[in-house]
Write a protein that holds these residues in place. Structure first.
Motif, PDB file in Angstrom:
ATOM      1  N   TRP A 315       0.794  -1.203   0.035  1.00  0.00           N
ATOM      2  CA  TRP A 315       0.055  -0.238   0.060  1.00  0.00           C
ATOM      3  C   TRP A 315       0.897   1.346   0.080  1.00  0.00           C
ATOM      4  O   TRP A 315       0.566   2.304  -0.618  1.00  0.00           O
ATOM      5  N   GLY A 316       2.016   1.281   0.644  1.00  0.00           N
ATOM      6  CA  GLY A 316       2.791   2.454   0.728  1.00  0.00           C
ATOM      7  C   GLY A 316       3.485   2.857  -0.563  1.00  0.00           C
ATOM      8  O   GLY A 316       3.582   3.687  -1.185  1.00  0.00           O
ATOM      9  N   LEU A 317       3.740   1.575  -1.213  1.00  0.00           N
ATOM     10  CA  LEU A 317       4.503   1.635  -2.413  1.00  0.00           C
ATOM     11  C   LEU A 317       3.450   2.004  -3.652  1.00  0.00           C
ATOM     12  O   LEU A 317       3.939   2.748  -4.614  1.00  0.00           O
ATOM     13  N   ALA A 318       2.274   1.748  -3.445  1.00  0.00           N
ATOM     14  CA  ALA A 318       1.409   1.955  -4.580  1.00  0.00           C
ATOM     15  C   ALA A 318       1.132   3.564  -4.727  1.00  0.00           C
ATOM     16  O   ALA A 318       0.593   4.150  -5.704  1.00  0.00           O
ATOM     17  N   CYS A 319       1.505   4.333  -3.613  1.00  0.00           N
ATOM     18  CA  CYS A 319       1.032   5.899  -3.453  1.00  0.00           C
ATOM     19  C   CYS A 319       2.476   6.550  -4.585  1.00  0.00           C
ATOM     20  O   CYS A 319       2.202   7.742  -5.017  1.00  0.00           O
ATOM     21  N   LEU A 320       3.659   5.875  -4.690  1.00  0.00           N
ATOM     22  CA  LEU A 320       4.509   6.628  -5.507  1.00  0.00           C
ATOM     23  C   LEU A 320       4.397   7.064  -6.672  1.00  0.00           C
ATOM     24  O   LEU A 320       4.702   8.205  -7.123  1.00  0.00           O
ATOM     25  N   PRO A 321       3.486   6.361  -7.611  1.00  0.00           N
ATOM     26  CA  PRO A 321       3.289   6.660  -8.823  1.00  0.00           C
ATOM     27  C   PRO A 321       2.491   8.317  -8.791  1.00  0.00           C
ATOM     28  O   PRO A 321       2.414   8.762 -10.001  1.00  0.00           O
ATOM     29  N   PHE A 322       1.894   8.744  -7.689  1.00  0.00           N
ATOM     30  CA  PHE A 322       1.146  10.078  -7.927  1.00  0.00           C
ATOM     31  C   PHE A 322       2.186  10.823  -8.193  1.00  0.00           C
ATOM     32  O   PHE A 322       1.629  12.051  -8.856  1.00  0.00           O
ATOM     33  N   VAL A 323       3.413  10.834  -7.933  1.00  0.00           N
ATOM     34  CA  VAL A 323       4.585  11.734  -8.431  1.00  0.00           C
ATOM     35  C   VAL A 323       4.694  11.936  -9.734  1.00  0.00           C
ATOM     36  O   VAL A 323       4.432  13.109 -10.307  1.00  0.00           O
ATOM     37  N   LEU A 324       4.556  10.760 -10.439  1.00  0.00           N
ATOM     38  CA  LEU A 324       4.443  10.787 -12.042  1.00  0.00           C
ATOM     39  C   LEU A 324       3.139  11.395 -12.411  1.00  0.00           C
ATOM     40  O   LEU A 324       3.193  12.267 -13.576  1.00  0.00           O
ATOM     41  N   ILE A 325       2.069  11.154 -11.763  1.00  0.00           N
ATOM     42  CA  ILE A 325       0.787  11.796 -12.272  1.00  0.00           C
ATOM     43  C   ILE A 325       1.061  13.482 -12.036  1.00  0.00           C
ATOM     44  O   ILE A 325       0.445  14.167 -13.095  1.00  0.00           O
ATOM     45  N   GLY A 326       1.542  13.770 -10.929  1.00  0.00           N
ATOM     46  CA  GLY A 326       1.593  15.038 -10.831  1.00  0.00           C
ATOM     47  C   GLY A 326       2.456  16.047 -11.859  1.00  0.00           C
ATOM     48  O   GLY A 326       2.084  16.983 -12.241  1.00  0.00           O
ATOM     49  N   VAL A 327       3.557  15.324 -12.343  1.00  0.00           N
ATOM     50  CA  VAL A 327       4.510  15.950 -13.383  1.00  0.00           C
ATOM     51  C   VAL A 327       4.221  15.657 -14.885  1.00  0.00           C
ATOM     52  O   VAL A 327       4.718  16.257 -15.749  1.00  0.00           O
ATOM     53  N   ALA A 328       3.163  14.620 -14.897  1.00  0.00           N
ATOM     54  CA  ALA A 328       3.127  14.271 -16.425  1.00  0.00           C
ATOM     55  C   ALA A 328       2.115  15.340 -17.271  1.00  0.00           C
ATOM     56  O   ALA A 328       1.421  16.097 -16.571  1.00  0.00           O
ATOM     57  N   HIS A 329       2.660  15.508 -18.578  1.00  0.00           N
ATOM     58  CA  HIS A 329       1.817  16.090 -19.523  1.00  0.00           C
ATOM     59  C   HIS A 329       1.409  15.386 -20.700  1.00  0.00           C
ATOM     60  O   HIS A 329       0.755  15.969 -21.721  1.00  0.00           O
ATOM     61  N   ASP A 330       1.410  14.194 -20.473  1.00  0.00           N
ATOM     62  CA  ASP A 330       0.571  13.157 -21.586  1.00  0.00           C
ATOM     63  C   ASP A 330      -0.304  12.332 -20.793  1.00  0.00           C
ATOM     64  O   ASP A 330       0.032  11.687 -19.782  1.00  0.00           O
ATOM     65  N   VAL A 331      -1.322  12.026 -21.582  1.00  0.00           N
ATOM     66  CA  VAL A 331      -2.417  11.011 -21.056  1.00  0.00           C
ATOM     67  C   VAL A 331      -1.773   9.790 -20.599  1.00  0.00           C
ATOM     68  O   VAL A 331      -2.081   9.071 -19.581  1.00  0.00           O
ATOM     69  N   TRP A 332      -0.952   9.374 -21.612  1.00  0.00           N
ATOM     70  CA  TRP A 332      -0.330   8.011 -21.313  1.00  0.00           C
ATOM     71  C   TRP A 332       0.498   7.700 -20.149  1.00  0.00           C
ATOM     72  O   TRP A 332       0.414   6.731 -19.590  1.00  0.00           O
ATOM     73  N   LEU A 333       1.155   8.793 -19.777  1.00  0.00           N
ATOM     74  CA  LEU A 333       1.978   8.650 -18.385  1.00  0.00           C
ATOM     75  C   LEU A 333       0.874   8.639 -17.275  1.00  0.00           C
ATOM     76  O   LEU A 333       1.172   8.056 -16.167  1.00  0.00           O
ATOM     77  N   ILE A 334      -0.092   9.544 -17.171  1.00  0.00           N
ATOM     78  CA  ILE A 334      -0.860   9.383 -16.141  1.00  0.00           C
ATOM     79  C   ILE A 334      -1.427   7.905 -16.169  1.00  0.00           C
ATOM     80  O   ILE A 334      -1.795   7.559 -15.025  1.00  0.00           O
ATOM     81  N   ALA A 335      -2.011   7.600 -17.340  1.00  0.00           N
ATOM     82  CA  ALA A 335      -2.433   6.043 -17.440  1.00  0.00           C
ATOM     83  C   ALA A 335      -1.546   5.139 -16.730  1.00  0.00           C
ATOM     84  O   ALA A 335      -2.002   4.277 -16.090  1.00  0.00           O
ATOM     85  N   LEU A 336      -0.098   5.279 -17.076  1.00  0.00           N
ATOM     86  CA  LEU A 336       0.814   4.213 -16.700  1.00  0.00           C
ATOM     87  C   LEU A 336       0.770   4.351 -15.013  1.00  0.00           C
ATOM     88  O   LEU A 336       1.181   3.265 -14.362  1.00  0.00           O
ATOM     89  N   GLY A 337       0.778   5.664 -14.450  1.00  0.00           N
ATOM     90  CA  GLY A 337       0.579   5.886 -12.977  1.00  0.00           C
ATOM     91  C   GLY A 337      -0.405   5.287 -12.492  1.00  0.00           C
ATOM     92  O   GLY A 337      -0.137   4.636 -11.323  1.00  0.00           O
ATOM     93  N   ALA A 338      -1.459   5.305 -13.186  1.00  0.00           N
ATOM     94  CA  ALA A 338      -2.803   4.764 -12.498  1.00  0.00           C
ATOM     95  C   ALA A 338      -2.725   3.217 -12.636  1.00  0.00           C
ATOM     96  O   ALA A 338      -3.164   2.519 -11.773  1.00  0.00           O
ATOM     97  N   PHE A 339      -2.132   2.883 -13.629  1.00  0.00           N
ATOM     98  CA  PHE A 339      -1.955   1.267 -13.729  1.00  0.00           C
ATOM     99  C   PHE A 339      -1.134   0.670 -12.617  1.00  0.00           C
ATOM    100  O   PHE A 339      -1.651  -0.332 -12.170  1.00  0.00           O
ATOM    101  N   VAL A 340       0.076   1.256 -12.150  1.00  0.00           N
ATOM    102  CA  VAL A 340       0.714   0.768 -11.204  1.00  0.00           C
ATOM    103  C   VAL A 340       0.011   1.091  -9.973  1.00  0.00           C
ATOM    104  O   VAL A 340       0.010   0.098  -9.220  1.00  0.00           O
ATOM    105  N   ILE A 341      -0.463   2.056  -9.641  1.00  0.00           N
ATOM    106  CA  ILE A 341      -1.374   2.304  -8.339  1.00  0.00           C
ATOM    107  C   ILE A 341      -2.471   1.272  -8.212  1.00  0.00           C
ATOM    108  O   ILE A 341      -2.711   0.664  -7.164  1.00  0.00           O
ATOM    109  N   GLY A 342      -3.215   0.828  -9.300  1.00  0.00           N
ATOM    110  CA  GLY A 342      -4.220  -0.053  -9.321  1.00  0.00           C
ATOM    111  C   GLY A 342      -3.753  -1.244  -8.773  1.00  0.00           C
ATOM    112  O   GLY A 342      -4.364  -1.966  -8.191  1.00  0.00           O
ATOM    113  N   ALA A 343      -2.703  -1.673  -9.377  1.00  0.00           N
ATOM    114  CA  ALA A 343      -2.257  -3.149  -9.060  1.00  0.00           C
ATOM    115  C   ALA A 343      -1.673  -3.321  -7.476  1.00  0.00           C
ATOM    116  O   ALA A 343      -2.095  -4.235  -6.867  1.00  0.00           O
ATOM    117  N   LEU A 344      -1.125  -2.182  -7.041  1.00  0.00           N
ATOM    118  CA  LEU A 344      -0.426  -2.313  -5.731  1.00  0.00           C
ATOM    119  C   LEU A 344      -1.629  -1.745  -4.533  1.00  0.00           C
ATOM    120  O   LEU A 344      -1.330  -2.201  -3.637  1.00  0.00           O
TER     121      LEU A 344
END
Length: 434
Positions: A315-344
């Motif tokens: 659960w703790g590791l699952a939150c790290l991709p929020f950093v990627l979502i915060g700095v992303a300017h492309d939808v696919w990067l936000i989707a990648l962060g969401a993919f990792v969050i969902g799994a963990l």
């Protein structure tokens, strides 16, 4: 002699596979209702966001509606746990689904007529939260009554698979298509139909007995009796270190991440990446699909030997991709962060549901499940209420970075302070009892 052999082979396949709980008819009906209800919830979540935006609302208005849902859950979940240990759980689920169907139908009609307002969405959100406070303790308490202990991990895995596929991916994806092609009102109408279907499945179920022994020593006054029940649930939580530490960590994690997840991701898609409803649905689908795959994988194996440590650290590791979502300017990067969050996020939920159902006494399961929701969600209204104003004050990117970095050290502290490594070795759940 051929028929018994074929039947036995068929049964053994069920017992070996992740779908083995479906050999119990009651479970199939319950899962049908849960699936329809989650589809309605997924449609609501997406349609509500874009209905607020269509009305000219921003992050503040969306925070208001989302906060009402959280407030409703916090207001009723403790009472819901007491009720779940006293009233037939099927009756509780049926009542909540009827209320959800009525409120969903009313708001869909207003939206289709062009008469909906933000305050009406907030009222329906509050009703949905109030119903959720009764629904989930009753569902958690009823599941061990219709599924044997050796099938609980698979049953929780199926729920963990359906939740991301239906609620976090399928429902929002369908809503995104309906919003883009027609209007938010169309998505709300399909969501209302889903809630009606969930009610029908529950009507087809047989009554399920409560797993609780009544004694003559129980006080006759219902209020006093319910207060004693509630006190017993709190006492069990406080004297059980792994439970208390996990719930405290979960409440702090939700305070940090729930607002950004529910309120700010649509604006990260719209403002940060220039996306629309279809892109938002894609991000939610990535979150849901990965969660489903992770839940199915967890359901197909035994519980990990270090189940408490693995659960909290994931659960703790699952939150790290929020950093990627915060700095992303492309939808696919936000989707990648969401993919990792969902799994963990989803894989540990399978462990958590099974852990409660196997280590908590049956007569306390409804109350402990309600305390799980209450303690975990007590900061949800605060998080959702603060997300919009905070992002406007310090910026969207900074808010996501904070959400990504804080939970992991809190998770490690919870594991060490509650001495979870020693507890999980003393109470192994990775093998069946002799």
């Amino acid at each position: 002699m051929t028929e018994p052999t074929t039947t036995g082979t068929r049964a053994s396949r069920w017992l070996r596979g992740p779908l083995r709980p479906f050999q119990h008819g009651q479970y199939g009906l319950l899962t049908g209702s849960l699936t329809a209800s989650m589809l309605g919830e997924g449609l609501w979540l997406m349609a509500m966001v874009w209905q607020v935006i269509e009305l000219g609302g921003g992050a503040g208005a969306l925070s208001l509606v989302s906060t009402c849902t959280a407030l409703g859950m916090v207001a009723t979940v403790l009472l819901g746990g007491v009720i779940a240990d006293r009233v037939p759980q099927r009756r509780v689920l049926l009542t909540t689904e009827l209320l959800l169907a009525v409120s969903a139908t009313a708001i869909a009609a207003l939206a289709l007529l062009g008469a909906v307002q933000v305050w009406q969405l907030a009222v329906v959100a509050l009703v949905r939260g109030l119903c959720s406070g009764f629904y989930y303790p009753a569902y958690s308490a009823m599941l061990p009554s219709i599924v044997p202990a050796e099938h609980l991990l698979a049953a929780n895995g199926i729920e963990g698979t359906l939740r991301p596929i239906v609620l976090q991916a399928g429902g929002p994806a369908l809503a995104g298509i309906l919003v883009a092609s027609y209007s938010p009102g169309a998505a709300l109408a399909v969501g209302a139909a889903s809630q009606v279907a969930a009610t029908v499945f529950l009507l087809l179920m047989k009554p399920v007995p409560i797993r609780r022994d009544r004694t003559d020593e129980e006080p006759r006054h219902p209020v006093r009796s319910m207060l004693i029940d509630l006190r017993e649930g709190f006492a069990y939580m406080i004297r059980t270190p792994w439970l208390l530490a996990t719930l405290v960590f979960a409440s702090l994690m939700i305070l940090v991440v729930m607002g950004p997840m529910e309120v700010l991701i649509p604006f990260a898609v719209k403002d940060g990446a220039g996306g629309g409803p279809e892109d938002h649905a894609l991000v939610m689908a990535a979150f849901g699909v990965s969660g489903a795959l992770a839940s199915l994988a967890m359901a197909s194996r035994r519980l990990p030997r270090r189940y408490l440590t693995a659960m909290n650290v994931m659960w703790g590791l699952a939150c790290l991709p929020f950093v990627l979502i915060g700095v992303a300017h492309d939808v696919w990067l936000i989707a990648l962060g969401a993919f990792v969050i969902g799994a963990l996020f989803s894989a540990p939920m399978v462990i958590w549901g099974t852990l409660l159902q196997r280590r908590v006494p049956p007569e306390l399961l409804g109350r402990v499940s309600s305390l799980d929701f209450f303690v975990s969600l007590v900061f949800m209204p605060v998080s959702m209420a603060l997300a919009g104003p905070l992002s406007e004050a310090i910026g969207l990117t900074t808010t996501f970075v904070i959400a990504g970095l804080l939970p992991l050290p809190i998770a490690v502290a919870a594991v060490l302070l509650a001495r979870m490594p020693a507890d999980e070795l003393a109470h192994p759940l990775d093998r069946a009892k002799a």
